[in-house]
Design an enzyme around this catalytic site. Structure first.
Site, PDB file in Angstrom:
ATOM      1  N   ASP A 111       7.840   3.534  56.068  1.00 14.38           N
ATOM      2  CA  ASP A 111       8.624   2.910  56.995  1.00 14.38           C
ATOM      3  C   ASP A 111       8.803   4.116  58.270  1.00 14.38           C
ATOM      4  O   ASP A 111       8.231   4.946  58.178  1.00 14.38           O
ATOM      5  CB  ASP A 111       9.861   2.576  56.262  1.00 14.38           C
TER       6      ASP A 111
HETATM    7  C1  BGC Z   1      12.424  -0.893  59.311  1.00 17.39           C
HETATM    8  C2  BGC Z   1      11.131  -1.844  58.776  1.00 17.39           C
HETATM    9  C3  BGC Z   1      10.349  -2.269  59.990  1.00 17.39           C
HETATM   10  C4  BGC Z   1      10.112  -1.004  60.821  1.00 17.39           C
HETATM   11  C5  BGC Z   1       9.178  -1.186  61.971  1.00 17.39           C
HETATM   12  C6  BGC Z   1      12.046   0.055  60.243  1.00 17.39           C
HETATM   13  O1  BGC Z   1      13.319   0.598  60.786  1.00 17.39           O
HETATM   14  O2  BGC Z   1      13.027  -0.348  58.092  1.00 17.39           O
HETATM   15  O3  BGC Z   1      11.623  -2.823  58.037  1.00 17.39           O
HETATM   16  O4  BGC Z   1       9.449  -2.971  59.584  1.00 17.39           O
HETATM   17  O5  BGC Z   1      11.378  -0.162  61.160  1.00 17.39           O
HETATM   18  O6  BGC Z   1       9.992  -1.914  62.948  1.00 17.39           O
END
Ligand code: BGC
Length: 718
Positions: free
Chosen positions: A267
């Site tokens: 993530d």
């Molecule tokens: C989130 C993810 C997301 C990623 C990209 C993160 O902060 O937890 O779910 O896909 O950002 O935007």
């Protein structure tokens, strides 16, 4: 391209090129975008050089097709081996045409509906040049304080599994390579991200392994079985080890037990954050932890870029681990046909018609009508008739903030508000918009006057989109107090109140329910919000949604979910009033509204429920149910089948959803549904994580809500 092509490519890549392939960056870093030139600061921060960017593997969250095309063109000119970039983005509940939030999609209890959302999302996003969506989020959720419950399909492993799989199929279609209207799906957040302590975002997750396997793992497994190409790690620790450097979780569970061979992405920033978790001292240890755990792609931090080479050269990380990760990236690009056509979705100008089309809007409208839940309807105040005088009152009477959180590309200006949809459609319509948080005496007065003058009031209350989603935890799941006050004052002026509730999470809505004759929970319905609400309030479409997450009485009941375990001191009708019971002194144990609950404008009768009284271990049980629409209008009902293992080696939940079917019936029409419960449905995990089916008495519950069921006894014998 064939496997050999990819293998040869890998052989030609230098270690630096391979490591750069394992990095995902936002578009600002790439040549060809308008923002180039302003990025010296961020580049230095991430220790990036032009050389590294030339070899980067993937781009996150590009905003326009034009930008993406330019980035890819520039990249194909400079990348030594001609390895195309892959574009990934958060397309969570629609791209330009926004569908209801996933918590509402869960309430549709329909794979067809959820699949339709995913199909249209992929159609639009692929026409805009995206290749991968960071969806579905299949994290099980039991705590509405956590803002991301809006992004989950709810609290039930079976429902989440079926709907997660349906989303994957909807995004990816039958043939991702040939069908350019599709996206690859990324299942997230692996694992158990939906259980942060206290509902506080990014907080610790800690649970027994048995609980993890029994309730949290199944939806990820189902989404992978449906063919999801990617998985994203979660921010949290599990058993003390951050998921992003958790070797057991990613190598043993994900790769070996679940058989996943696709790309595992961290993530956002999660590789570096293991330093904050205190399980790595610096970026080098973070990189080592993540690569040993099998994370192929690092999102938006620089640990791999700055340290992997040194780790490989010193022998601390085998180069074969880097090769393995890069090969997975190449395979994913190849699965999307990017080696043949790096411009997939980017150059096809005629596909602009795929975006925000009348058909897509129609789909969003239908999905939204299937995802709203009718919580109360006293004396059939609903549906409304068009000869009534209706006053629409509240913060959402005219607002276009109806899309919900996690909308990256959709525009509020494209949304249909309640005002847009209802104006002029009744004998008289009046709109009184108030603030969400602070309502002036003058506005209360305007609202009361409008209420007195109307036959019926549609009270449009709820949250703003940004109050749920990521980083939106609440300590108290209440609306601003002014909205409860508004409801009370309106009801005092005219008791014919129909409340339409917009929300990204289950809220404490007792006072709203008490002061309203009807309550329709629409969550955040998306672009076609107003039209879908029009269909539902006027009875053009009969509400059929069922809660995918329990609505508690109040914050203090959390966590509360229908499939909880029993207690040694249960409270019953017989012992009410005794002290030493599992109970609250100030509120009931029961929620305000249970999982699976939702009303209709018609009635359904379940009859002729038939099943064997005894089955052998390993044998399937068939449950036949006749369902009849006994009311005046057509509608859909969700027939739900739950299991309860009365006595087992471990305490088993008092009810677990094992099957459901949604069926549409005309007035008077009936049909017979068959449900098959197999060995797996009767089985569970023991403390040593062995899966068993035990003999003994089970109850099979059949009904239309987790709290409205008929019970049947079935004995499992050896
Ligand atoms: C989130 C993810 C997301 C990623 C990209 C993160 O902060 O937890 O779910 O896909 O950002 O935007």
């Amino acid at each position: 391209m064939d496997k050999k092509y990819l293998e040869d490519l890998l052989l030609k890549m230098t270690l630096d090129e391979k490591i750069s392939q394992m990095m995902q960056l936002s578009p600002i870093f790439f040549k060809g975008t308008e923002m180039q030139g302003e990025i010296t600061g961020p580049m230095e921060e991430l220790h990036l050089t032009e050389e590294i960017i030339k070899n980067a593997g993937s781009v996150l969250g590009s905003s326009s097709k034009k930008d993406m095309l330019q980035i890819q063109e520039a990249h194909m000119e400079t990348n030594r081996l001609g390895i195309p970039l892959i574009f990934m983005a958060d397309i969570i509940h629609g791209h330009k045409t926004i569908f209801p939030i996933p918590l509402a999609l869960g309430a549709s209890f329909s794979e067809e509906i959820v699949g339709e959302m995913a199909r249209v999302s992929a159609l639009e996003a692929s026409a805009s040049g995206h290749h991968v969506t960071f969806s579905p989020m299949v994290d099980l959720v039991r705590d509405p304080r956590w803002g991301r419950v809006m992004e989950s399909t709810g609290e039930d492993p079976h429902l989440n599994s079926r709907l997660g799989a349906a989303m994957v199929k909807g995004y990816q279609g039958e043939n991702l390579l040939e069908d350019h209207t599709r996206l690859a799906a990324c299942v997230k957040h692996f694992a158990a991200y939906g259980a942060p302590q206290g509902g506080r975002e990014y907080h610790t997750v800690d649970m027994s392994m048995r609980e993890f396997y029994q309730n949290y793992l199944p939806a990820y497994e189902a989404a992978l079985e449906a063919g999801a190409k990617m998985v994203m790690t979660s921010f949290n620790v599990l058993d003390g080890v951050p998921a992003t450097m958790n070797k057991w979780l990613n190598r043993d569970v994900l790769r070996k037990e679940l058989g996943f061979s696709g790309v595992l992405i961290s993530d956002w920033g999660a590789v570096k954050e293991v330093i904050n978790h205190g399980t790595a001292a610096n970026t080098k240890e973070a990189a080592k932890g993540a690569v040993l755990a099998g994370v192929d792609l690092e999102m938006m931090t620089e640990c791999y870029i700055t340290s992997l080479k040194e780790l490989v050269e010193s022998g601390e990380v085998a180069e074969s681990l880097v090769d393995e990760a890069v090969m997975r990236m190449l395979v994913l690009k190849n699965d999307l046909g990017l080696f043949e056509d790096p411009y997939r979705g980017l150059k096809v100008s005629e596909r602009t018609g795929d975006i925000l089309s009348a058909r897509n809007r129609q789909a969003a409208r239908r999905v939204a009508t299937e995802s709203a839940v009718l919580l109360k309807n006293n004396q059939n105040i609903l549906p409304l008739s068009t000869d009534q005088k209706v006053a629409f009152i509240g913060p959402l009477a005219e607002s276009k903030d109806v899309l919900g959180g996690w909308v990256v590309y959709g525009e509020k200006s494209d949304a249909v508000s309640i005002y847009d949809a209802f104006s002029g459609k009744f004998s008289e319509t009046k709109f009184v918009t108030t603030d969400y948080e602070t309502i002036s005496e003058a506005d209360y007065k305007r609202a009361e006057d409008a209420a007195k003058d109307a036959d019926v009031i549609v009270l449009c209350v709820g949250e703003k989109s940004e109050w749920s989603g990521e980083a939106a935890s609440l300590a108290t799941i209440r609306l601003p107090e002014a909205q409860y006050e508004l409801c009370k004052r309106i009801a005092a002026a005219n008791s014919s109140v129909v409340t339409v509730l917009f929300n990204g999470r289950p809220l404490d809505i007792k006072e709203l329910v008490q002061n309203s004759e009807a309550v329709l929970d629409v969550f955040f319905p998306g672009t076609e919000a107003g039209n879908a609400i029009f269909d539902l309030l006027t009875g053009k479409v009969n509400p059929s949604g069922k809660l995918s997450m329990t609505i508690p009485q109040t914050t203090g009941q959390i966590p509360i979910f229908y499939n909880e375990l029993r207690t040694g001191r249960p409270k019953t009708e017989q012992n009410a009033g005794e002290k030493y019971l599992s109970q609250y002194l100030d509120i009931p144990n029961e929620p305000l509204f249970p999982f699976g609950f939702g009303l209709s404008y018609t009635h359904f009768a379940l009859t002729d429920i038939k099943m064997k009284k005894e089955i052998a271990v390993g044998e399937s049980l068939t449950v036949d149910v006749t369902v009849q629409n006994t009311g005046e209008c057509a509608g859909s009902e969700v027939v739900q089948v739950y299991l309860f293992d009365v006595t087992a080696s471990v305490s088993r939940p008092q009810k677990e959803l094992k099957a459901f079917q949604k069926v549409y019936l005309e007035s008077g029409e009936k049909t017979t549904l068959s449900f098959i419960l197999n060995e797996k449905d009767f089985s569970f995990y023991l403390p040593d994580l062995k899966v068993v089916q035990e003999e003994g008495i089970h109850h099979v519950f059949v009904g239309t809500s987790s709290c409205d069921v008929k019970s049947f006894e079935v004995r499992v014998v050896r």
